[in-house]
Design a protein around this motif. Structure first.
Motif, PDB file in Angstrom:
ATOM      1  N   SER A  40      48.026  41.613  51.788  1.00  0.00           N
ATOM      2  CA  SER A  40      47.266  40.867  52.777  1.00  0.00           C
ATOM      3  C   SER A  40      46.512  39.782  52.037  1.00  0.00           C
ATOM      4  O   SER A  40      45.571  40.064  51.273  1.00  0.00           O
ATOM      5  CB  SER A  40      46.300  41.796  53.512  1.00  0.00           C
ATOM      6  OG  SER A  40      45.455  41.074  54.368  1.00  0.00           O
ATOM      7  N   LEU A  41      46.920  38.528  52.217  1.00  0.00           N
ATOM      8  CA  LEU A  41      46.389  37.429  51.418  1.00  0.00           C
ATOM      9  C   LEU A  41      45.778  36.355  52.327  1.00  0.00           C
ATOM     10  O   LEU A  41      46.433  35.868  53.237  1.00  0.00           O
ATOM     11  CB  LEU A  41      47.492  36.829  50.530  1.00  0.00           C
ATOM     12  CG  LEU A  41      47.055  35.828  49.467  1.00  0.00           C
ATOM     13  CD1 LEU A  41      47.936  35.956  48.212  1.00  0.00           C
ATOM     14  CD2 LEU A  41      47.161  34.389  50.009  1.00  0.00           C
ATOM     15  N   ARG A 100      34.509  46.267  49.175  1.00  0.00           N
ATOM     16  CA  ARG A 100      34.068  46.101  47.777  1.00  0.00           C
ATOM     17  C   ARG A 100      35.094  45.264  47.032  1.00  0.00           C
ATOM     18  O   ARG A 100      36.291  45.522  47.102  1.00  0.00           O
ATOM     19  CB  ARG A 100      33.920  47.468  47.120  1.00  0.00           C
ATOM     20  CG  ARG A 100      33.768  47.447  45.593  1.00  0.00           C
ATOM     21  CD  ARG A 100      32.424  46.892  45.190  1.00  0.00           C
ATOM     22  NE  ARG A 100      32.065  47.283  43.836  1.00  0.00           N
ATOM     23  CZ  ARG A 100      32.216  46.507  42.754  1.00  0.00           C
ATOM     24  NH1 ARG A 100      32.765  45.310  42.881  1.00  0.00           N
ATOM     25  NH2 ARG A 100      31.823  46.940  41.564  1.00  0.00           N
ATOM     26  N   GLY A 101      34.606  44.246  46.337  1.00  0.00           N
ATOM     27  CA  GLY A 101      35.525  43.408  45.585  1.00  0.00           C
ATOM     28  C   GLY A 101      34.876  42.769  44.385  1.00  0.00           C
ATOM     29  O   GLY A 101      33.721  43.052  44.054  1.00  0.00           O
ATOM     30  N   ASP A 130      47.114  48.366  49.135  1.00  0.00           N
ATOM     31  CA  ASP A 130      46.032  48.191  50.111  1.00  0.00           C
ATOM     32  C   ASP A 130      45.028  47.133  49.663  1.00  0.00           C
ATOM     33  O   ASP A 130      44.052  46.865  50.380  1.00  0.00           O
ATOM     34  CB  ASP A 130      45.323  49.522  50.352  1.00  0.00           C
ATOM     35  CG  ASP A 130      44.634  50.059  49.088  1.00  0.00           C
ATOM     36  OD1 ASP A 130      45.027  49.654  47.977  1.00  0.00           O
ATOM     37  OD2 ASP A 130      43.706  50.878  49.215  1.00  0.00           O
ATOM     38  N   LEU A 131      45.244  46.534  48.514  1.00  0.00           N
ATOM     39  CA  LEU A 131      44.333  45.513  48.008  1.00  0.00           C
ATOM     40  C   LEU A 131      44.460  44.229  48.826  1.00  0.00           C
ATOM     41  O   LEU A 131      45.558  43.727  49.050  1.00  0.00           O
ATOM     42  CB  LEU A 131      44.639  45.208  46.537  1.00  0.00           C
ATOM     43  CG  LEU A 131      43.751  44.160  45.866  1.00  0.00           C
ATOM     44  CD1 LEU A 131      42.345  44.715  45.637  1.00  0.00           C
ATOM     45  CD2 LEU A 131      44.360  43.705  44.533  1.00  0.00           C
ATOM     46  N   ARG A 145      39.233  47.351  49.666  1.00  0.00           N
ATOM     47  CA  ARG A 145      39.214  46.817  48.307  1.00  0.00           C
ATOM     48  C   ARG A 145      39.798  45.404  48.325  1.00  0.00           C
ATOM     49  O   ARG A 145      40.855  45.181  48.910  1.00  0.00           O
ATOM     50  CB  ARG A 145      40.019  47.723  47.371  1.00  0.00           C
ATOM     51  CG  ARG A 145      39.383  49.096  47.169  1.00  0.00           C
ATOM     52  CD  ARG A 145      40.378  50.133  46.698  1.00  0.00           C
ATOM     53  NE  ARG A 145      39.737  51.427  46.445  1.00  0.00           N
ATOM     54  CZ  ARG A 145      39.423  52.310  47.374  1.00  0.00           C
ATOM     55  NH1 ARG A 145      39.703  52.039  48.645  1.00  0.00           N
ATOM     56  NH2 ARG A 145      38.843  53.453  47.064  1.00  0.00           N
ATOM     57  N   PHE A 146      39.100  44.474  47.663  1.00  0.00           N
ATOM     58  CA  PHE A 146      39.586  43.096  47.672  1.00  0.00           C
ATOM     59  C   PHE A 146      39.219  42.386  46.374  1.00  0.00           C
ATOM     60  O   PHE A 146      38.352  42.852  45.609  1.00  0.00           O
ATOM     61  CB  PHE A 146      39.009  42.321  48.865  1.00  0.00           C
ATOM     62  CG  PHE A 146      37.541  42.004  48.763  1.00  0.00           C
ATOM     63  CD1 PHE A 146      37.098  40.793  48.228  1.00  0.00           C
ATOM     64  CD2 PHE A 146      36.589  42.907  49.220  1.00  0.00           C
ATOM     65  CE1 PHE A 146      35.746  40.509  48.139  1.00  0.00           C
ATOM     66  CE2 PHE A 146      35.231  42.623  49.132  1.00  0.00           C
ATOM     67  CZ  PHE A 146      34.809  41.428  48.591  1.00  0.00           C
TER      68      PHE A 146
END
Length: 219
Positions: A214-215, A117-118, A143-144, A60-61
């Motif tokens: 996580s970026l 999926r984002g 977790d995104l 997921r993002f």
């Protein structure tokens, strides 16, 4: 005495008035836009049908940004990969809908081929509702993954935004499709200063909100 433009049709030459030519061009542009919308609608319908028998084991993002940073181009690159589906500005306007319900659907079951999926979201979405719970929910999703898209030249961002607003053209990639006169805009000093400060404030706030995630930074 009317300004005319030569037009070639088959083996015969015709002359069409410039005003008629502009009208025809505008009509063709609207027709092409309608075809693109129909194609997108068909693609989304097919996607939703496949998702009913899908899975939840996917990345997921979000693409986090503001307007006029090149986000449509980035989304086209992401969606060019067969394993990725990235939606547009689905939280721009809620029109009375619950943002959390929409978020649940966005990250619900996906077709088997979708592994990531984002969606794209601007710092200030939604525009017509309180987005507090939406942003809290996103920040709580450990977790995104976040793609933070920025544009280093804020002046170009502000100029592009103002021209797009005047012309109501949001997906064009070239300025030369718009006449020079239509691209003449005016800013006050205060307007520019406000635009610079607001953009930097949005970027800083976004980095702080998702600092534990996580970026990926893209300029």
């Amino acid at each position: 005495g009317q300004d005319c433009t030569p037009v070639r049709a088959g083996l015969r030459g015709h002359r069409v008035s410039a005003s008629d030519n502009r009208y025809a061009s505008a009509a063709l542009s609207l027709y092409a836009r309608g075809i693109r919308r129909l194609a997108l609608h068909a693609q989304l319908l097919k996607y939703r049908v496949l998702a009913t028998r899908g899975h939840l084991d996917f990345i997921r993002f979000i693409v986090l940004t503001r307007s006029r940073t090149g986000s449509n181009l980035l989304l086209s690159f992401l969606n060019g990969h067969s394993d990725i589906f990235c939606d547009g500005e689905i939280f721009a306007r809620m029109r009375g809908k619950d943002p959390l319900v929409r978020l649940g659907k966005a990250f619900g079951k996906q077709p088997r081929h979708v592994l990531a999926r984002g969606f794209k979201i601007f710092y200030y979405h939604p525009l017509d509702a309180d987005g507090g719970m939406l942003w809290t929910s996103l920040a709580d999703m450990q977790d995104l993954k976040v793609i933070h898209l920025t544009r280093s030249n804020i002046l170009r961002t502000l100029v592009s935004r103002k021209i797009a607003g005047v012309q109501d053209r949001w997906t064009g990639t070239r300025y030369d499709a718009v006449g020079l006169a239509a691209r003449r805009i005016h800013f006050s000093i205060q307007e520019l200063e406000s635009g610079f400060r607001q953009t930097r404030a949005w970027e800083t706030e976004a980095e702080a909100r998702f600092r534990g995630h996580s970026l990926l930074r893209i300029t």
